[in-house]
Design an enzyme around this catalytic site. Sequence first.
Site, PDB file in Angstrom:
ATOM      1  N   ASP A 143       1.059  -1.356  -0.297  1.00 35.33           N
ATOM      2  CA  ASP A 143       0.216   0.013   0.153  1.00 35.33           C
ATOM      3  C   ASP A 143       0.730   1.346   0.417  1.00 35.33           C
ATOM      4  O   ASP A 143       2.145   1.008   0.838  1.00 35.33           O
ATOM      5  CB  ASP A 143      -1.000   0.119   1.379  1.00 35.33           C
ATOM      6  N   ASP A 201      -7.143  -1.094  -4.574  1.00 30.39           N
ATOM      7  CA  ASP A 201      -8.104  -1.119  -4.025  1.00 30.39           C
ATOM      8  C   ASP A 201      -8.998  -0.309  -4.669  1.00 30.39           C
ATOM      9  O   ASP A 201     -10.118   0.129  -4.869  1.00 30.39           O
ATOM     10  CB  ASP A 201      -7.890  -0.181  -2.882  1.00 30.39           C
TER      11      ASP A 201
END
Length: 185
Positions: free
Chosen positions: A126, A144
């Site tokens: 991330d 995402d």
Amino acid sequence: MIKIKNTMNKKDIILFVIGILTSAFLTAVDLFTKQIIIDKVLFNSEIVVIKDFFSITHIRNTGAAWGIFSTQTDILSIVTIICSAMVVYFMYAATVNKPVLFCLSSILAGACGNLIERLKLHYVTDFLAFNIFGYDFPNFNFADICITVGCFVLLFYVIFIPKKEQPLFRQGTFADRFVGESYEC
């Protein structure tokens, strides 16, 4: 025994392939952006882009959103594989509806991007970090974004677009029978 016949014509096959290729392209973009972060940004470091609002980071997430199920990487992988197979089927059934097909392609891309990293590295990279009105929003990645945008646009489409004008799924498919009357409002 349920009998399902193939109701795809040439146009449906082309749209299905376009949906799969769209998914593959978005997955490649996701993996490419993650690789750039892995190669160029030190682990656990931060590059401030807009002070007190947006940063590029390098975080390893072994769980799902907000780090939930962080010790359940294998279970997350299995659930992702099952859900991805279902999304591919719904893409097969949604070739009559291009917006739905695109939303499903986006969702599949996000799932595959995170799944590939989870299987290969046992975590997901991330790197997008936002601070919104003093709240440090959990870091996320391009996969995402694909999942979130795909889900929200699909939800908007299902709720607000007139149902009679455009069916969600090709007639005669399990998806059509599954959604069927519950979709007709």
